[in-house]
Enzyme design. Structure first.
Site, PDB file in Angstrom:
ATOM      1  N   HIS A 191       0.862  -1.342  -0.160  1.00  0.00           N
ATOM      2  CA  HIS A 191       0.011   0.200   0.066  1.00  0.00           C
ATOM      3  C   HIS A 191       0.846   1.085   0.153  1.00  0.00           C
ATOM      4  O   HIS A 191       2.002   1.324   0.561  1.00  0.00           O
ATOM      5  CB  HIS A 191      -0.889   0.139   1.311  1.00  0.00           C
ATOM      6  CG  HIS A 191      -2.082  -0.827   1.155  1.00  0.00           C
ATOM      7  ND1 HIS A 191      -3.010  -0.795  -0.046  1.00  0.00           N
ATOM      8  CD2 HIS A 191      -2.471  -1.961   1.819  1.00  0.00           C
ATOM      9  CE1 HIS A 191      -4.084  -1.560   0.039  1.00  0.00           C
ATOM     10  NE2 HIS A 191      -3.747  -2.427   1.266  1.00  0.00           N
ATOM     11  N   CYS A 247      -0.219   2.568  -4.530  1.00  0.00           N
ATOM     12  CA  CYS A 247      -1.390   3.567  -4.931  1.00  0.00           C
ATOM     13  C   CYS A 247      -0.412   4.912  -4.633  1.00  0.00           C
ATOM     14  O   CYS A 247       0.300   4.882  -3.780  1.00  0.00           O
ATOM     15  CB  CYS A 247      -2.574   3.547  -3.970  1.00  0.00           C
ATOM     16  SG  CYS A 247      -3.585   2.162  -4.153  1.00  0.00           S
TER      17      CYS A 247
END
Length: 389
Positions: A191, A247
């Protein structure tokens, strides 16, 4: 459009080549083999099945080779009491204290894969990504096994769990003692996020971050720290490639220049200046730092089975490895365009002999909106500079 498998006329090795190729050069024997023109009427292998077969074959090789090597590496003599990682749904076996691999290798890499097990934001493909990247670096590019440092939740050594402190130590190891001629790789699959920028250096007002396993208690790793740790120390003659599958990762290395591609089909681009307004230096000490990231700063990236049918991978990691090994000798521009095309085709479906079938739509319509990005410590012609790890 998916690549095709062709046999090298020199050594007989099966190679994957892009449809537009007219010749291919074997990376093993260097023989040049003519490539048959692409057949638009569907008489080549089904691209959906071909993509699935390619990924399954790669993961099979990873399972047979890399996991065996990892088991040998982690079977350390001696024991100590390992800390508890109950919060991460992982309780590592006892092992001897962590020691870094030798830093004298001219080619070395840090590969981080984070699944965040039992969390609502758990990822399924990150450790697959790391295994595939290690296989690619070792088997295809010749990186020595003992100069590749792996951090995942599956590691037996507690210091190789991807916590904030362990990732920091790994990044310091990566650049320690580097000298002219060294090639360094940092791959991260996990992430990424953003947080408000407080010093006014970011154009969009946000710092980009990586999320270690313990980020909820220890905090995230901010782009300023990543730049200070692995970018600015690079001396002349050293090259760093970062492959960041996360991301909000477009400028996560805080490099001065972002390659902004136009949305038309002619491949035009410009280097967008992201140097801090304060004048702070974000470049290297003479070396070259280049980052391939999964998406722009405002976008999210995907953990998906769209490329393989049933195996979860990061879309960016898959497209990077597939493009890089399918056509040796790519330029940076060719590689970036190939990655973007692969994700675009996975998103809209691949047309084969007319309209997309319901099965193809079910497998390939993923909703991916990410566009891989290229950033660098210096400007260069992306269509003439050859990509070399």
């Amino acid at each position: 459009m998916a690549g095709r498998k062709m046999k090298c006329n020199g050594c007989g090795m099966q190679l994957v080549v892009p449809p537009e190729a007219r010749t291919m050069r074997c990376p093993w024997c260097q023989a040049v083999t003519p490539v048959k023109p692409y057949d638009p009427y569907g008489r080549t292998e089904d691209p959906v099945r071909q993509a699935a077969t390619w990924m399954k074959g790669l993961l099979s090789n990873v399972s047979n080779k890399i996991d065996t090597i990892a088991t040998q590496i982690n079977s350390y003599p001696g024991t100590t009491t390992a800390p508890s990682y109950a919060n991460y749904a992982y309780n590592p076996p006892v092992s001897r204290p962590f020691s870094f691999p030798s830093v004298h290798g001219r080619r070395r890499a840090v590969l981080c894969g984070l699944c965040y097990r039992t969390k609502r934001y758990e990822l399924k493909g990150s450790i697959n990504d790391v295994h595939c990247m290690k296989y690619f670096l070792m088997e295809k590019l010749g990186f020595p096994n003992d100069t590749i440092l792996i951090l995942t939740e599956n590691e037996r050594d507690p210091y190789r769990i991807p916590t904030k402190q362990n990732i920091r130590m790994a990044l310091q190891w990566l650049v320690q003692g580097c000298r002219s001629g060294d090639s360094l790789v940092f791959h991260y699959s996990g992430h990424g996020s953003q947080q408000p920028n407080i010093n006014g250096d970011e154009i969009d007002g946000y710092d980009e971050t990586l999320c270690p396993l313990d980020y909820e208690t220890e905090g995230m790793i901010v782009d300023d720290e990543i730049n200070a740790t692995i970018v600015r120390p690079l001396p002349k003659g050293v090259t760093l490639h970062a492959i960041i599958d996360a991301c909000h990762s477009g400028t996560v290395l805080d490099l001065p220049y972002l390659c902004r591609m136009t949305r038309d089909q002619n491949g035009r681009y410009l280097w967008e200046n992201h140097s801090p307004r304060s004048g702070a230096y974000k470049g290297t000490s003479g070396g070259l730092a280049v980052s391939f990231s999964a998406c722009d700063d405002h976008q999210t990236s995907a953990d998906t089975s769209a490329f393989s049918g049933d195996t979860m991978t990061g879309a960016m990691t898959y497209s990077f490895i597939h493009a890089a090994q399918s056509a040796p000798g790519l330029t940076y521009g060719n590689l970036l365009n190939a990655m973007r095309l692969a994700i675009r085709e996975a998103n809209i479906g691949i047309r084969c002999n007319g309209p997309i079938s319901s099965l193809l739509r079910k497998v390939f319509f993923t909703g991916l909106s990410q566009e891989p990005q290229l950033s660098s410590a210096e400007k260069f012609d992306i269509y003439t500079k050859q990509f070399v790890l």
